[in-house]
Motif scaffolding. Structure first.
Motif, PDB file in Angstrom:
ATOM      1  N   ASN A   1      50.724  35.231  32.472  1.00 16.14           N
ATOM      2  CA  ASN A   1      50.944  34.213  33.499  1.00 16.14           C
ATOM      3  C   ASN A   1      52.045  33.241  33.078  1.00 16.14           C
ATOM      4  O   ASN A   1      52.862  32.810  33.902  1.00 16.14           O
TER       5      ASN A   1
ATOM      6  N   ILE B   1      53.525  37.043  39.757  1.00 19.36           N
ATOM      7  CA  ILE B   1      52.574  38.148  39.626  1.00 19.36           C
ATOM      8  C   ILE B   1      51.838  38.366  40.945  1.00 19.36           C
ATOM      9  O   ILE B   1      51.676  39.505  41.403  1.00 19.36           O
TER      10      ILE B   1
ATOM     11  N   HIS C   1      54.104  39.914  43.513  1.00 20.97           N
ATOM     12  CA  HIS C   1      54.392  41.310  43.196  1.00 20.97           C
ATOM     13  C   HIS C   1      53.187  42.221  43.443  1.00 20.97           C
ATOM     14  O   HIS C   1      53.319  43.292  44.042  1.00 20.97           O
ATOM     15  N   SER C   2      52.003  41.789  42.992  1.00 22.63           N
ATOM     16  CA  SER C   2      50.831  42.664  42.972  1.00 22.63           C
ATOM     17  C   SER C   2      49.862  42.441  44.119  1.00 22.63           C
ATOM     18  O   SER C   2      49.001  43.282  44.364  1.00 22.63           O
TER      19      SER C   2
ATOM     20  N   LEU D   1      45.954  37.882  38.173  1.00 21.10           N
ATOM     21  CA  LEU D   1      45.403  38.516  36.984  1.00 21.10           C
ATOM     22  C   LEU D   1      43.997  37.987  36.711  1.00 21.10           C
ATOM     23  O   LEU D   1      43.777  36.772  36.644  1.00 21.10           O
TER      24      LEU D   1
ATOM     25  N   MET E   1      47.949  46.153  37.193  1.00 25.95           N
ATOM     26  CA  MET E   1      48.960  45.135  37.409  1.00 25.95           C
ATOM     27  C   MET E   1      49.367  44.489  36.081  1.00 25.95           C
ATOM     28  O   MET E   1      48.538  44.363  35.178  1.00 25.95           O
ATOM     29  N   PRO E   2      50.640  44.116  35.927  1.00 33.00           N
ATOM     30  CA  PRO E   2      51.704  44.151  36.931  1.00 33.00           C
ATOM     31  C   PRO E   2      52.592  45.396  36.841  1.00 33.00           C
ATOM     32  O   PRO E   2      53.771  45.330  37.126  1.00 33.00           O
TER      33      PRO E   2
ATOM     34  N   ASP F   1      53.531  48.802  41.820  1.00 29.32           N
ATOM     35  CA  ASP F   1      54.121  48.144  42.989  1.00 29.32           C
ATOM     36  C   ASP F   1      53.405  48.638  44.235  1.00 29.32           C
ATOM     37  O   ASP F   1      53.570  49.792  44.635  1.00 29.32           O
TER      38      ASP F   1
END
Length: 504
Positions: free
Chosen positions: A116, A124, A127-128, A132, A184-185, A188
Motif C-alpha cells: 500500500n 491498487i 487497478h484491482s 488488499l 492482486m495486484p 488485471d
C-alpha cells in the motif's frame, strides 16, 4: 453407462467430499474424508498439499470408483478447493512447503502495508477493483519471498489448491479467473490477464511465467495423464475442467448463476457470492470474475462461522459421544431461547475478520455475561453473532448499490433450520434452500459435464430443485434491529482493547 458419469471433488477446510453423478444430476455415490488444518504460529494457517489435498482426492476416487463403477464410466472430472491459497512448486511440480490458506491466514499484514505504501492504496483499488486484505495472494507471495528466501529461490510455479489438483490430473498449470482476481495486484480484471504493471513489488526480479495459465472454471484444462490414470483409477484421456474455489462451485451447485443471485455458504467460514452482469467495486468486499465467461462476482467472506460452532462443541460439549450428537443437543437448547440469548452478544471474530471490516487483528468478544447464563445461551449467542455478521455483509452489498434479488443458502450449516431461521430473522431475508445441498462437489460435477461437452448451462435447472424457503418472522424485526445496532457498536467500542490484547 460407459463414459456417461461425472465426478466432482471438493477439498474444504476440514473435509473433502466427492460425488459420482449422472448427467441428470442423480447422485450415485458420495464419500467424505475428514482432515484438519495446521496452525504453526498465531496468524498462520496451513495445509499439506500431498498428505491432505492430494491424498484426499485419491481416497475419494478409490471409493467412488469401486463396486459397480470404474474409470471407464466417467465422462469428466472437476475439482474445487479452499482458496485462494498459495502453494509454491519446484520445477517438477512438487510442493516446496505446506499451502498457505486463504483470508483466515493473516501472516502478510506487514506486506500489505508495504505494498500500500509503495504502490498506493488508491492505485491498487483502481487497478484491482478491491483493496488488499488477508484474502489477497499478492502480499503472501511477497511474504514468501522475504521470509523464506530458500523456498523462493527454488519456486518454479506459484499456484493454488484447486489448480494444483488439476495439475496432478492433467500435467497443466491453469487457474480460473475468479481465483486469479485474488492474486492482486498481479491480475488485471479488465483484460483478464496477468500484468507486469505492479508485478515487481510482489515478485521482485521474477517474471509472470511463475504463474499458471488463465481460463474459466467450466473450460477444459486438459485430460487425465497416463501417470494420473494409474494413481487414480480414472481412464487416461478423461476430460478435466479448470475448476475453481469451493465457494464458486458451491454457488453453481445451488443454481446461483444469474445476475442478482446471492449464495450464502454456511461452511467452516461463511462465504458470499453475488452474481453480477457489471462490477460494482468497493474496498469493503471483493470484485472478482464469475464461473462463466463474461460474468462478474461480488464476493465476501467471514473468517470463523462453522469453525466457531465446531470449536464450541469440541470445548463445551465433550460429554456427548460424537460431534453430531453434540450439535443436536446444542442447537435444540439454543432454539428454545429467546432472541438476544437473554442479554448476550458475541462478536464472532475468533480468527480476525475478513469482510466487511477487513480487520485481521479483530478477536472474539462476548458481552453481557451473568451468573444466570448457561452453555445454551452462549451457543445461541454464537449463532446470532454469525447472523449479525451475515447481515453486515449483505448490507454492505446493498449499500454500494448491488442488486440482491434472491438469497440461496448452502453448506453444512444450512442443513438444520434453527441457524437458517435465526439468520433470516436477524437480516429480514428470505433464504431459498435447494432440495439437494450436497455442496461444492455437486457443482464441480456440473462443471465437469460442461468441460466434457456432455452438458449445457441450461441443464442446471434440471439439477437444482427448490425446497421450502426460510422466511423471516416479522414479529422479531424490531428486537433484532436493536441488537444489530449494539453488535455494530460493540466492535468499534472494543477494537482498541482487543488489538492491544493480541499485540501483547
Amino acid at each position: 453407462m460407459s463414459g456417461e458419469l461425472l465426478i466432482g471433488i471438493d477439498v474444504g477446510t476440514y473435509s473433502s467430499k466427492g460425488v459420482l453423478v449422472t448427467q441428470a444430476g442423480e447422485i450415485l455415490r458420495q464419500h467424505v474424508v475428514p482432515h484438519g488444518i495446521s496452525l504453526p504460529t498465531p496468524g498462520h494457517v496451513e495445509q499439506d498439499a500431498e498428505t491432505v489435498w492430494w491424498a484426499d482426492v485419491l481416497a475419494i476416487l478409490r471409493e467412488l470408483l469401486s463396486g459397480p463403477y470404474t474409470g471407464a464410466d466417467v465422462a469428466g472430472v472437476a475439482l474445487s478447493a479452499i482458496g485462494p491459497t498459495l502453494l509454491p512448486l519446484d520445477g517438477e511440480g512438487r510442493p516446496l512447503r505446506p499451502g498457505i490458506l486463504y483470508g483466515v491466514d493473516t501472516r502478510a499484514q506487514a506486506q500489505i502495508d508495504a505494498l500500500n505504501a509503495e504502490i498506493g492504496e488508491d492505485a491498487i483499488f483502481a487497478h484491482s477493483g478491491m483493496a488488499l486484505t488477508s484474502q489477497a495472494i499478492g502480499p503472501k507471495i511477497r511474504w514468501l519471498r522475504e521470509q523464506e528466501p530458500e523456498v523462493w529461490a527454488r519456486a518454479h510455479t506459484l499456484t493454488t489448491a484447486s489448480s494444483y489438483l488439476t495439475f496432478r490430473l492433467t500435467g497443466r498449470h491453469v487457474m480460473d479467473h475468479h481465483t486469479a482476481a485474488h492474486s492482486m495486484p498481479l491480475y488485471d480484471p479488465r483484460t483478464r490477464t496477468w500484468t507486469e504493471e505492479f508485478a515487481a513489488p510482489v515478485l521482485g526480479d521474477r517474471g509472470l511465467d511463475v504463474l499458471p495459465d488463465l481460463a474459466w472454471s467450466d473450460e477444459l484444462a486438459g485430460h487425465v495423464t497416463a501417470e494420473a490414470a494409474v494413481l487414480t483409477g480414472l481412464r487416461e484421456g478423461t476430460p478435466v475442467a479448470v475448476g475453481t474455489v469451493d465457494a464458486l462451485s458451491e454457488a453453481v451447485s445451488v443454481g446461483a448463476v444469474q445476475p442478482g443471485d446471492l449464495m450464502v455458504m454456511y461452511g467452516s467460514t461463511t462465504f458470499f457470492i453475488l452474481v453480477q452482469d457489471a462490477p460494482t467495486p468497493d474496498p469493503r468486499v471483493w470484485t472478482v470474475g464469475g464461473a462463466f465467461a463474461g460474468q462478474h462476482n461480488l464476493a465476501a467472506g467471514m473468517s470463523t462461522t462453522g469453525s466457531l460452532t465446531r470449536w464450541f462443541a469440541d470445548e463445551f460439549a465433550r460429554e456427548q459421544p460424537d460431534t453430531g450428537a453434540a450439535y443436536d443437543a446444542l442447537f435444540a437448547a439454543a432454539a428454545a431461547l429467546p432472541p438476544g440469548a437473554d442479554g448476550l452478544l458475541m462478536l464472532p471474530y475468533f480468527s480476525g475478520e475478513r469482510t466487511p471490516i477487513n480487520d485481521p487483528r479483530a478477536r472474539g468478544v462476548v458481552a453481557g455475561l451473568t451468573l444466570t447464563h448457561t452453555r445454551a445461551h452462549l451457543f445461541r449467542a454464537v449463532l446470532e453473532g454469525v447472523g449479525f455478521g451475515i447481515r453486515h455483509n449483505i448490507g454492505a452489498f446493498r449499500d454500494l448499490g448491488a442488486d440482491v434479488r434472491r438469497v440461496v443458502a448452502v453448506g453444512g450449516g444450512a442443513k438444520g433450520r434453527t441457524w437458517l431461521q435465526i439468520v433470516s430473522d436477524i437480516g429480514g431475508e428470505t433464504q431459498e434452500l435447494p432440495e439437494v445441498t450436497v455442496g461444492a462437489s455437486y457443482g464441480d460435477a456440473f462443471l465437469a459435464g460442461l468441460a466434457a461437452g456432455v452438458l449445457r448451462r441450461e441443464d442446471l435447472s434440471r439439477w437444482v430443485r427448490p425446497a421450502q424457503p426460510v422466511r423471516p418472522n416479522p414479529a422479531l424485526k424490531a428486537e433484532y434491529d436493536r441488537l444489530y445496532g449494539l453488535y455494530r457498536d460493540l466492535y468499534t467500542q472494543t477494537r482498541t482493547t482487543v488489538h492491544a490484547l493480541g499485540d501483547g
